[in-house]
Write a protein that holds these residues in place. Structure first.
Motif, PDB file in Angstrom:
ATOM      1  N   GLU A 146       0.823  -1.209   0.000  1.00 49.28           N
ATOM      2  CA  GLU A 146       0.000   0.000   0.000  1.00 49.28           C
ATOM      3  C   GLU A 146       0.857   1.259   0.000  1.00 49.28           C
ATOM      4  O   GLU A 146       0.565   2.226  -0.705  1.00 49.28           O
ATOM      5  CB  GLU A 146      -0.964  -0.024   1.185  1.00 49.28           C
ATOM      6  N   ALA A 147       1.952   1.264   0.767  1.00 50.63           N
ATOM      7  CA  ALA A 147       2.852   2.419   0.804  1.00 50.63           C
ATOM      8  C   ALA A 147       3.494   2.648  -0.560  1.00 50.63           C
ATOM      9  O   ALA A 147       3.621   3.787  -1.014  1.00 50.63           O
ATOM     10  CB  ALA A 147       3.926   2.226   1.868  1.00 50.63           C
ATOM     11  N   SER A 148       3.882   1.567  -1.223  1.00 51.81           N
ATOM     12  CA  SER A 148       4.537   1.710  -2.529  1.00 51.81           C
ATOM     13  C   SER A 148       3.569   2.221  -3.587  1.00 51.81           C
ATOM     14  O   SER A 148       3.988   2.889  -4.538  1.00 51.81           O
ATOM     15  CB  SER A 148       5.170   0.395  -2.974  1.00 51.81           C
ATOM     16  N   GLN A 149       2.287   1.939  -3.422  1.00 53.95           N
ATOM     17  CA  GLN A 149       1.286   2.408  -4.377  1.00 53.95           C
ATOM     18  C   GLN A 149       0.902   3.868  -4.145  1.00 53.95           C
ATOM     19  O   GLN A 149       0.569   4.574  -5.086  1.00 53.95           O
ATOM     20  CB  GLN A 149       0.032   1.529  -4.306  1.00 53.95           C
ATOM     21  N   LYS A 150       0.957   4.314  -2.893  1.00 53.98           N
ATOM     22  CA  LYS A 150       0.491   5.652  -2.541  1.00 53.98           C
ATOM     23  C   LYS A 150       1.600   6.687  -2.417  1.00 53.98           C
ATOM     24  O   LYS A 150       1.343   7.877  -2.528  1.00 53.98           O
ATOM     25  CB  LYS A 150      -0.284   5.598  -1.221  1.00 53.98           C
ATOM     26  N   ASN A 151       2.809   6.222  -2.149  1.00 54.89           N
ATOM     27  CA  ASN A 151       3.916   7.126  -1.856  1.00 54.89           C
ATOM     28  C   ASN A 151       4.985   7.000  -2.932  1.00 54.89           C
ATOM     29  O   ASN A 151       5.662   5.977  -3.008  1.00 54.89           O
ATOM     30  CB  ASN A 151       4.495   6.778  -0.481  1.00 54.89           C
ATOM     31  N   ALA A 207       7.841   3.826  -4.147  1.00 52.87           N
ATOM     32  CA  ALA A 207       7.444   3.073  -5.342  1.00 52.87           C
ATOM     33  C   ALA A 207       8.513   2.084  -5.799  1.00 52.87           C
ATOM     34  O   ALA A 207       8.190   1.052  -6.380  1.00 52.87           O
ATOM     35  CB  ALA A 207       7.094   4.029  -6.475  1.00 52.87           C
TER      36      ALA A 207
END
Length: 135
Positions: A72-77, A81
């Motif tokens: 989720e962090a890689s998708q949003k931040n 990424a």
């Protein structure tokens, strides 16, 4: 570090938790360095679940975080990424750190349920079952 006996307990409890929900999975438990300590594959679990569960466990142990949170962090931040490009990392839900107090002593990775969030639920259910051993 997670003992062999505890790793086997966690793997078995994880597979059982998913089986109770109708999911045929593989559960892999790694030590704090990401080395495999135990792996159990349910009847009818797909062959891809072996490597998926291992990579999720490795990723979780390495980062000391759940793979779902990392995904989720890689998708949003945008700054996160590139986590997906780290060799050996698999950013799909299903990897959960094994903690003894505040110390990460290993991780469990699960592959095969119809969604990473369901893989993670099985891992969390298993860790709940062995929490007395983690005190």
């Amino acid at each position: 570090n997670v003992s062999l006996a505890l790793a086997n307990q966690i793997a078995a409890a994880t597979v059982a938790a998913c089986s109770a929900s109708g999911y045929a999975v593989t559960a892999t438990v790694v030590d704090r360095a990401g080395n495999v300590r135990a792996m159990q594959r349910a009847d009818n679990a797909g062959p891809h679940t072996l490597e998926a569960s291992r990579l999720k466990a490795y990723t979780s142990a390495s980062a000391r975080n759940t793979t779902l949170a990392m995904m989720e962090a890689s998708q949003k931040n945008p700054a996160a990424a590139n986590l997906k490009d780290i060799p050996g990392y698999l950013l799909l839900g299903g990897g959960v750190p094994v903690r003894a107090g505040n110390d990460v002593i290993g991780a469990v990775g699960v592959g095969g349920a119809p969604g990473g969030h369901l893989d993670e639920q099985c891992a969390l259910a298993a860790l709940e079952q062995v929490k007395a051993a983690l005190q």
